[in-house]
Design a protein around this motif. Sequence first.
Motif, short mmCIF file in Angstrom:
data_model
loop_
_atom_site.label_atom_id
_atom_site.label_comp_id
_atom_site.label_asym_id
_atom_site.label_seq_id
_atom_site.Cartn_x
_atom_site.Cartn_y
_atom_site.Cartn_z
N ALA A 1 -21.05 3.26 -96.15
CA ALA A 1 -19.92 3.11 -96.59
C ALA A 1 -19.15 2.20 -94.57
O ALA A 1 -18.96 1.00 -94.57
CB ALA A 1 -18.78 3.84 -95.76
N ALA A 2 -20.04 1.98 -93.70
CA ALA A 2 -20.36 1.37 -92.54
C ALA A 2 -20.42 -0.21 -92.77
O ALA A 2 -20.20 -1.23 -92.19
CB ALA A 2 -20.68 2.20 -91.30
N LEU A 3 -21.57 -0.35 -93.38
CA LEU A 3 -22.08 -1.90 -93.73
C LEU A 3 -20.93 -2.17 -95.13
O LEU A 3 -20.64 -3.42 -95.05
CB LEU A 3 -23.32 -1.95 -94.88
N PHE A 4 -20.24 -1.88 -96.00
CA PHE A 4 -18.95 -2.19 -96.16
C PHE A 4 -17.83 -2.46 -95.80
O PHE A 4 -17.61 -3.27 -96.08
CB PHE A 4 -18.82 -1.14 -98.52
N ILE A 5 -17.43 -2.22 -94.79
CA ILE A 5 -16.43 -2.14 -94.21
C ILE A 5 -16.53 -3.24 -93.26
O ILE A 5 -16.22 -4.02 -93.14
CB ILE A 5 -15.97 -1.51 -93.25
N ALA A 6 -18.53 -3.63 -92.36
CA ALA A 6 -18.58 -4.11 -92.22
C ALA A 6 -18.19 -5.96 -93.40
O ALA A 6 -17.82 -7.24 -92.71
CB ALA A 6 -20.12 -4.52 -91.55
N LEU A 7 -18.92 -5.53 -94.02
CA LEU A 7 -18.93 -6.94 -94.94
C LEU A 7 -17.09 -7.17 -94.87
O LEU A 7 -16.88 -8.16 -95.54
CB LEU A 7 -19.16 -6.71 -96.69
N LEU A 8 -16.06 -6.35 -95.36
CA LEU A 8 -14.71 -6.76 -95.10
C LEU A 8 -14.19 -6.88 -94.42
O LEU A 8 -13.59 -8.07 -93.93
CB LEU A 8 -13.88 -5.02 -95.41
N ALA A 9 -14.75 -6.90 -93.15
CA ALA A 9 -14.53 -7.26 -91.81
C ALA A 9 -14.69 -8.57 -91.63
O ALA A 9 -13.57 -9.68 -91.28
CB ALA A 9 -14.92 -6.82 -90.67
N VAL A 10 -15.35 -9.22 -92.22
CA VAL A 10 -15.87 -10.99 -91.88
C VAL A 10 -15.19 -11.64 -93.71
O VAL A 10 -14.39 -12.14 -93.15
CB VAL A 10 -17.41 -10.55 -93.17
N ALA A 11 -15.21 -11.07 -94.85
CA ALA A 11 -14.57 -11.39 -95.92
C ALA A 11 -12.61 -11.65 -95.64
O ALA A 11 -11.70 -12.75 -95.39
CB ALA A 11 -13.86 -10.39 -97.09
N LEU A 12 -12.68 -10.28 -94.46
CA LEU A 12 -10.97 -10.46 -93.44
C LEU A 12 -10.79 -11.59 -93.45
O LEU A 12 -9.45 -12.42 -93.16
CB LEU A 12 -10.46 -9.14 -93.24
N ASN B 1 -8.37 -1.63 -100.33
CA ASN B 1 -6.84 -1.94 -100.56
C ASN B 1 -5.71 -2.79 -99.97
O ASN B 1 -4.92 -3.49 -99.76
CB ASN B 1 -6.25 -0.49 -101.42
N CYS B 2 -5.91 -2.46 -97.81
CA CYS B 2 -5.20 -2.87 -97.38
C CYS B 2 -5.86 -4.47 -97.15
O CYS B 2 -5.27 -6.09 -96.99
CB CYS B 2 -5.81 -2.25 -95.67
N VAL B 3 -7.07 -5.29 -97.27
CA VAL B 3 -7.61 -5.64 -97.35
C VAL B 3 -7.56 -6.67 -98.27
O VAL B 3 -7.21 -8.00 -98.35
CB VAL B 3 -9.42 -5.89 -97.06
N ALA B 4 -7.64 -5.83 -99.70
CA ALA B 4 -6.94 -7.23 -100.72
C ALA B 4 -5.90 -7.76 -101.22
O ALA B 4 -5.47 -8.41 -101.25
CB ALA B 4 -7.02 -6.22 -101.97
N VAL B 5 -4.71 -6.33 -99.30
CA VAL B 5 -3.01 -6.81 -99.74
C VAL B 5 -3.23 -8.30 -99.07
O VAL B 5 -2.54 -8.98 -99.40
CB VAL B 5 -2.47 -5.99 -99.10
N PHE B 6 -4.02 -8.39 -97.87
CA PHE B 6 -4.28 -9.45 -97.05
C PHE B 6 -4.13 -10.79 -97.56
O PHE B 6 -4.21 -11.73 -97.86
CB PHE B 6 -4.66 -9.56 -95.75
N ALA B 7 -5.54 -10.88 -98.81
CA ALA B 7 -6.70 -11.42 -99.09
C ALA B 7 -5.55 -12.18 -99.79
O ALA B 7 -5.67 -13.37 -99.77
CB ALA B 7 -7.92 -11.15 -99.35
N VAL B 8 -5.36 -11.58 -101.02
CA VAL B 8 -4.47 -11.99 -101.98
C VAL B 8 -2.87 -12.53 -101.35
O VAL B 8 -2.99 -13.43 -102.09
CB VAL B 8 -3.88 -10.51 -103.05
#
Length: 497
Positions: A242-253, A403-410
């Motif tokens: 989960a931490a790895l995936f959240i790090a990936l979300l941080a990079v994407a954001l 989902n929050c990152v998805a809102v910002f990205a979209v």
Amino acid sequence: MPPSVPSLPRRVARTLRTSLFAQVTCALVLGIVVGKLWPDTATALQPLGDGFTRLIKTVISPLVFCVVVVGIAKAGDLKAFGRIGVKALIWFEIASTAALVIGLVTANVVGPGKGMNVDPSSLDAAAVEQTTGGGQLPTTTEFVLNALPQSFLGAFAENELLQVLILACLVGAALLHLGHTKVPKVLPAIEQAQEIIFAVVGFIMRLAPLAVFGAMAHLVGNYGLGVIRTYAKLIVLCYVAAALFIALLAVALKLVTGLSLWKFLRYIREEMLLALGTASTESVMPRVMQKLRRAGARDDAVGLVLPTGYSFNLDGASLYLSIGTLFIAQAVGVDLSLGQQITVVLVLMLTSKGMAGIPGSAFLALSATASSLGAIPAGAVALLLGVDRIMDSMRVVTNLLGNCVAVFAVSRWEGALDTDRAKKVLDGEGISTPDDVEKGLGADKELGGAKGPGGAKGPGGETGTEALAPGIPAQKPKESKELMESKEIKEPAPEAG
């Protein structure tokens, strides 16, 4: 004379009185202590958490309806709303697939179930049936049909978010079609109803510490801390993945919007802690919607992407399901080939959708995956019964952040994000006191609103009819400013939240 500094006890008392974060933190710790010392008493405290979640659920459907209708009407462009929906689904599919792949890769590398040599016949398969209540995941056809409302009021009564979204889209489209000249009072009434709902959310949030205390005491009292030692390897793996995936979300954001996920986490720390304590992302949906709007995301993007993500973008559940499938296979001595693992990804891409709100949905999805492979005994799913509740924290955090990152990205993808406003809010500018956060962050008067198509403002930036429909000219900026100034002189400003 220099101002006197309050004593430490007074500062602590003030913090506990004014900070929701401090209150929920204390309740969380107290719940763990009570659950450990008095487990029999602690198991009777679950109604505190359940009651809070029920109260919050009563306002979710009307809130989503109001936000989406107002967002469509203010944006003045139904095609833009459709584009947001399509882009959201694309983002959801990419994110969910990434979570599934990360789960499979980490489970293959670590091998959390290797060496357990469990005999499937020794497991109680009936326990899984009891957990799921004999239910099953809907087929694709059933899922689509269930998303269509049978009655207007029924969608709200049953709290079916996808049905409410469809109704909101229809009402928003009707408002655009009719224009404010034919229905001049409808949109202001919906906006006022939205403010009332946010006020109700503020009242309910005062009960959040009690809810966290009850839910955490029940968890520790019912399951104890021994299960953590038994499944330590699996638990650590899930949280690391989960931490790895959240790090990936941080990079994407950062790449897509230029925003910091760490600053956003600090911004929603109260909601995150509450979601952790109650093991429910639904308990914080209204507040998160409010904060996303305040952070510059346009109403229509927030109203569509976040609720839809609760059904289509369960990243934490995807991680858990992929790791859980390989854990079960390794525990019973089944070596899955690369082709079978690809099948796992494909099956979970389908079964992980629409899991929200279905009792024991994780076990239903795991059972469906095991059956599709034909190599894992379905009863082996019972191996995860003892640890499933411990995984809730991982799933809640990952689902909510995803989902929050998805809102910002979209929103950024569609041009529905005021990036400058978002950076200011995440840096703490425009929030003058801690009470602003605790009271629910009503209309933001300092930072204005995110601009939408045709120059129409988003949350907090207009009265509701300037950009109601295509072809209806918006007011000139100078006239709007004079009108706002005259209203401020004649009428007191409404209290935030």
